[in-house]
Scaffold this motif. Structure first.
Motif, PDB file in Angstrom:
ATOM      1  N   ASP A  75       6.753   2.472 -43.811  1.00  0.00           N
ATOM      2  CA  ASP A  75       5.990   3.498 -44.517  1.00  0.00           C
ATOM      3  C   ASP A  75       6.781   4.788 -44.517  1.00  0.00           C
ATOM      4  O   ASP A  75       7.756   4.936 -43.766  1.00  0.00           O
ATOM      5  N   HIS A 110      -1.200   4.624 -36.126  1.00  0.00           N
ATOM      6  CA  HIS A 110       0.119   5.151 -36.510  1.00  0.00           C
ATOM      7  C   HIS A 110       0.008   6.018 -37.757  1.00  0.00           C
ATOM      8  O   HIS A 110       0.508   7.147 -37.784  1.00  0.00           O
ATOM      9  N   CYS A 111      -0.651   5.508 -38.782  1.00  0.00           N
ATOM     10  CA  CYS A 111      -0.781   6.254 -40.043  1.00  0.00           C
ATOM     11  C   CYS A 111      -1.527   7.572 -39.834  1.00  0.00           C
ATOM     12  O   CYS A 111      -1.123   8.611 -40.372  1.00  0.00           O
ATOM     13  N   THR A 131       8.984   5.200 -41.194  1.00  0.00           N
ATOM     14  CA  THR A 131       8.963   4.238 -40.096  1.00  0.00           C
ATOM     15  C   THR A 131       9.327   2.867 -40.648  1.00  0.00           C
ATOM     16  O   THR A 131       8.807   2.465 -41.688  1.00  0.00           O
ATOM     17  N   TYR A 187       7.242  -4.152 -41.558  1.00  0.00           N
ATOM     18  CA  TYR A 187       6.407  -2.977 -41.801  1.00  0.00           C
ATOM     19  C   TYR A 187       7.308  -1.800 -42.136  1.00  0.00           C
ATOM     20  O   TYR A 187       8.360  -1.616 -41.535  1.00  0.00           O
ATOM     21  N   THR A 233      -1.337  -0.100 -36.374  1.00  0.00           N
ATOM     22  CA  THR A 233      -1.005   0.471 -37.688  1.00  0.00           C
ATOM     23  C   THR A 233      -1.971   1.560 -38.157  1.00  0.00           C
ATOM     24  O   THR A 233      -1.508   2.624 -38.585  1.00  0.00           O
ATOM     25  N   MET A 293       1.224  -4.660 -33.844  1.00  0.00           N
ATOM     26  CA  MET A 293       1.264  -3.910 -35.105  1.00  0.00           C
ATOM     27  C   MET A 293      -0.071  -3.969 -35.839  1.00  0.00           C
ATOM     28  O   MET A 293      -0.475  -2.984 -36.468  1.00  0.00           O
TER      29      MET A 293
END
Length: 191
Positions: free
Chosen positions: A32, A171-172, A151, A30, A168, A164
């Motif tokens: 971003d 997190h975003c 990240t 992952y 996710t 995750m």
């Protein structure tokens, strides 16, 4: 301080090439990165991070508290809060909210400082399930000062993948919200 008339937004961007966090990308499951105008281009990357997490939204704090309670049930650690300050620096005048009082290896909030540069700070949290690295990088884009919050996650096992998958979207939302709050801070002039 004065505000600028420019529209401040948060955009998804590729991980900045040539950064320390970009070097962690190979093998990651992952990654971003989000970018916003930098209201304080003369501040260090770590000071920008400390200022940002000091303004962690209340809903994010509530989500982290729920996360910490739930993950203990499946054997993950309670990491605390993004804005937690750990006064573990040496010296009688250490100020945990001042970037100059930190050294590589110190804890800052839920992370350990892995790289401490003027223009980029990389923090991480590694356990048997995940190796999470977060970078706050200051750079110029088209002559404009920008902050990039990146990240990179290396997942070690099935529980890490499940975690995750659940975390996710949160997190975003958290990253975007924190960067929007930073972008809303008036720009410092005259420095």
């Amino acid at each position: 301080m004065s505000t600028t008339a420019t529209l401040r937004t948060v955009h998804a961007v590729p991980l900045p090439e040539g950064t320390v966090i970009h070097a962690a990308l190979p093998g990651a499951q992952y990654a971003d990165a989000y970018q916003t105008p930098d209201p304080h281009p003369n501040a260090s990357a770590l000071q920008a991070w400390l200022d940002m997490v000091a303004r962690t939204p209340h809903w994010t704090r509530a989500l982290m508290a729920v996360r910490n309670r739930l993950v203990r049930l499946v054997g993950l650690k309670d990491v605390g809060q993004l804005h937690d300050v750990h006064d573990q620096r040496s010296g009688p005048h250490a100020d945990p909210r001042n970037a100059a009082s930190y050294r590589q290896g110190d804890r800052v909030g839920i992370f350990i400082l892995r790289h401490l540069g003027e223009r980029e700070v990389v923090m991480g949290q590694d356990d048997k399930h995940l190796d999470v690295q977060v970078s706050l990088c200051k750079r110029l884009v088209g002559g404009q000062p920008m902050l990039v919050l990146s990240t990179v996650v290396h997942i070690h096992n099935t529980l890490g993948h499940a975690y995750m998958a659940v975390i996710t979207p949160f997190h975003c939302a958290i990253v975007r919200s924190m960067l929007r709050r930073v972008a809303a801070v008036p720009t410092r002039t005259g420095h």
